[in-house]
Design a protein around this motif. Sequence first.
Motif, PDB file in Angstrom:
ATOM      1  N   ALA A  61       0.830  -1.212   0.000  1.00 57.84           N
ATOM      2  CA  ALA A  61       0.000   0.000   0.000  1.00 57.84           C
ATOM      3  C   ALA A  61       0.862   1.258   0.000  1.00 57.84           C
ATOM      4  CB  ALA A  61      -0.954  -0.011   1.195  1.00 57.84           C
ATOM      5  N   TYR A  62       1.961   1.250   0.747  1.00 54.48           N
ATOM      6  CA  TYR A  62       2.904   2.374   0.708  1.00 54.48           C
ATOM      7  C   TYR A  62       3.470   2.524  -0.699  1.00 54.48           C
ATOM      8  CZ  TYR A  62       3.298   2.524   5.891  1.00 54.48           C
ATOM      9  OH  TYR A  62       3.068   2.646   7.232  1.00 54.48           O
ATOM     10  N   GLU A  63       3.857   1.414  -1.300  1.00 54.03           N
ATOM     11  CA  GLU A  63       4.473   1.448  -2.622  1.00 54.03           C
ATOM     12  C   GLU A  63       3.503   1.916  -3.705  1.00 54.03           C
ATOM     13  OE1 GLU A  63       8.052  -1.837  -2.171  1.00 54.03           O
ATOM     14  OE2 GLU A  63       6.294  -2.400  -3.331  1.00 54.03           O
ATOM     15  N   ARG A  64       2.228   1.700  -3.502  1.00 56.06           N
ATOM     16  CA  ARG A  64       1.216   2.178  -4.466  1.00 56.06           C
ATOM     17  C   ARG A  64       0.732   3.587  -4.130  1.00 56.06           C
ATOM     18  NH1 ARG A  64      -0.775  -3.232  -3.597  1.00 56.06           N
ATOM     19  NH2 ARG A  64      -2.282  -2.344  -2.171  1.00 56.06           N
ATOM     20  N   GLY A  65       1.203   4.136  -3.016  1.00 57.04           N
ATOM     21  CA  GLY A  65       0.784   5.469  -2.611  1.00 57.04           C
ATOM     22  C   GLY A  65      -0.605   5.511  -2.013  1.00 57.04           C
ATOM     23  N   GLU A  66      -1.078   4.381  -1.534  1.00 55.45           N
ATOM     24  CA  GLU A  66      -2.435   4.287  -1.000  1.00 55.45           C
ATOM     25  C   GLU A  66      -2.522   4.558   0.498  1.00 55.45           C
ATOM     26  OE1 GLU A  66      -3.628   0.355  -2.098  1.00 55.45           O
ATOM     27  OE2 GLU A  66      -3.834   0.878  -4.211  1.00 55.45           O
ATOM     28  N   LYS A  67      -1.420   4.445   1.202  1.00 58.02           N
ATOM     29  CA  LYS A  67      -1.402   4.670   2.646  1.00 58.02           C
ATOM     30  C   LYS A  67      -0.352   5.710   2.992  1.00 58.02           C
ATOM     31  CE  LYS A  67      -4.164   1.397   4.318  1.00 58.02           C
ATOM     32  NZ  LYS A  67      -5.227   1.591   5.252  1.00 58.02           N
ATOM     33  N   LYS A  68      -0.638   6.489   4.021  1.00 51.95           N
ATOM     34  CA  LYS A  68       0.315   7.477   4.525  1.00 51.95           C
ATOM     35  C   LYS A  68       1.266   6.806   5.498  1.00 51.95           C
ATOM     36  CE  LYS A  68      -3.058  11.200   4.265  1.00 51.95           C
ATOM     37  NZ  LYS A  68      -3.806  12.196   5.041  1.00 51.95           N
ATOM     38  N   MET A  69       2.537   7.114   5.356  1.00 53.14           N
ATOM     39  CA  MET A  69       3.562   6.555   6.227  1.00 53.14           C
ATOM     40  C   MET A  69       3.858   7.548   7.347  1.00 53.14           C
ATOM     41  SD  MET A  69       7.391   5.370   5.087  1.00 53.14           S
ATOM     42  CE  MET A  69       6.772   4.087   4.026  1.00 53.14           C
ATOM     43  N   SER A  70       3.953   7.054   8.568  1.00 52.61           N
ATOM     44  CA  SER A  70       4.309   7.929   9.687  1.00 52.61           C
ATOM     45  C   SER A  70       5.772   8.364   9.540  1.00 52.61           C
ATOM     46  CB  SER A  70       4.122   7.201  11.014  1.00 52.61           C
ATOM     47  OG  SER A  70       5.114   6.195  11.172  1.00 52.61           O
ATOM     48  N   LEU A  71       6.111   9.445  10.209  1.00 55.06           N
ATOM     49  CA  LEU A  71       7.486   9.923  10.186  1.00 55.06           C
ATOM     50  C   LEU A  71       8.423   8.867  10.774  1.00 55.06           C
ATOM     51  CD1 LEU A  71       9.547  12.113   9.606  1.00 55.06           C
ATOM     52  CD2 LEU A  71       8.972  13.132  11.810  1.00 55.06           C
ATOM     53  N   GLU A  72       8.000   8.237  11.841  1.00 54.77           N
ATOM     54  CA  GLU A  72       8.816   7.187  12.471  1.00 54.77           C
ATOM     55  C   GLU A  72       9.078   6.049  11.479  1.00 54.77           C
ATOM     56  OE1 GLU A  72       8.697   4.082  16.241  1.00 54.77           O
ATOM     57  OE2 GLU A  72       7.040   5.473  15.955  1.00 54.77           O
ATOM     58  N   LYS A  73       8.051   5.637  10.755  1.00 54.42           N
ATOM     59  CA  LYS A  73       8.211   4.546   9.795  1.00 54.42           C
ATOM     60  C   LYS A  73       9.068   4.996   8.613  1.00 54.42           C
ATOM     61  CE  LYS A  73       6.636   1.280  10.915  1.00 54.42           C
ATOM     62  NZ  LYS A  73       7.272   0.217  11.743  1.00 54.42           N
ATOM     63  N   PHE A  74       8.953   6.272   8.237  1.00 55.24           N
ATOM     64  CA  PHE A  74       9.784   6.809   7.163  1.00 55.24           C
ATOM     65  C   PHE A  74      11.265   6.764   7.556  1.00 55.24           C
ATOM     66  CE2 PHE A  74      11.864  10.458   5.064  1.00 55.24           C
ATOM     67  CZ  PHE A  74      11.760  10.021   3.753  1.00 55.24           C
ATOM     68  N   VAL A  75      11.571   7.132   8.788  1.00 55.30           N
ATOM     69  CA  VAL A  75      12.952   7.065   9.282  1.00 55.30           C
ATOM     70  C   VAL A  75      13.422   5.607   9.269  1.00 55.30           C
ATOM     71  CG1 VAL A  75      14.442   7.407  11.301  1.00 55.30           C
ATOM     72  CG2 VAL A  75      12.810   9.185  10.621  1.00 55.30           C
ATOM     73  N   ASP A  76      12.562   4.691   9.710  1.00 60.45           N
ATOM     74  CA  ASP A  76      12.896   3.263   9.678  1.00 60.45           C
ATOM     75  C   ASP A  76      13.189   2.810   8.242  1.00 60.45           C
ATOM     76  OD1 ASP A  76      12.461   3.164  12.414  1.00 60.45           O
ATOM     77  OD2 ASP A  76      10.479   2.207  12.235  1.00 60.45           O
ATOM     78  N   LEU A  77      12.387   3.289   7.296  1.00 61.12           N
ATOM     79  CA  LEU A  77      12.580   2.946   5.882  1.00 61.12           C
ATOM     80  C   LEU A  77      13.947   3.417   5.392  1.00 61.12           C
ATOM     81  CD1 LEU A  77      11.404   2.030   3.057  1.00 61.12           C
ATOM     82  CD2 LEU A  77      10.703   4.413   2.802  1.00 61.12           C
ATOM     83  N   CYS A  78      14.282   4.651   5.702  1.00 61.02           N
ATOM     84  CA  CYS A  78      15.586   5.203   5.301  1.00 61.02           C
ATOM     85  C   CYS A  78      16.723   4.353   5.856  1.00 61.02           C
ATOM     86  CB  CYS A  78      15.727   6.645   5.775  1.00 61.02           C
ATOM     87  SG  CYS A  78      14.603   7.796   4.966  1.00 61.02           S
ATOM     88  N   GLU A  79      16.612   3.976   7.124  1.00 62.54           N
ATOM     89  CA  GLU A  79      17.647   3.160   7.762  1.00 62.54           C
ATOM     90  C   GLU A  79      17.691   1.755   7.161  1.00 62.54           C
ATOM     91  OE1 GLU A  79      16.760   3.373  11.945  1.00 62.54           O
ATOM     92  OE2 GLU A  79      17.528   5.408  12.109  1.00 62.54           O
ATOM     93  N   ALA A  80      16.534   1.170   6.910  1.00 57.07           N
ATOM     94  CA  ALA A  80      16.473  -0.201   6.384  1.00 57.07           C
ATOM     95  C   ALA A  80      17.092  -0.296   4.992  1.00 57.07           C
ATOM     96  CB  ALA A  80      15.019  -0.685   6.351  1.00 57.07           C
ATOM     97  N   LEU A  81      16.888   0.742   4.180  1.00 53.91           N
ATOM     98  CA  LEU A  81      17.425   0.713   2.822  1.00 53.91           C
ATOM     99  C   LEU A  81      18.781   1.406   2.701  1.00 53.91           C
ATOM    100  CD1 LEU A  81      14.202   1.303   0.686  1.00 53.91           C
ATOM    101  CD2 LEU A  81      15.448  -0.838   1.055  1.00 53.91           C
TER     102      LEU A  81
END
Length: 88
Positions: free
Chosen positions: A47-67
């Motif tokens: 859903a994030y990848e399709r732009g259907e759900k909003k990502m929290s700032l915390e999850k966005f930071v986690d995404l940056c770190e994970a990748l």
Amino acid sequence: MLPDKYNYKIMLYTWLGERIVQGRKEKKITQKELAEKLNISVSLLRAYERGEKKMSLEKFVDLCEALGFAPFYFLCDSFPFLPENAEM
């Protein structure tokens, strides 16, 4: 003519989702592997990848770190910036 506020937000989330897919593929990580790193379900990642759900700032930071990408990778690469006179 500028897109209205609602459509512009949809464009932003869609574009961010495309950048998530691009970054994940660049790092050769499956959706399942990335979802596990983010501690979310694969369906939520999709859903994030399709732009259907909003990502929290915390999850966005986690995404940056994970990748292993800086936030600028996802936010500032090539998306046309919002003109000064447009309201969000």
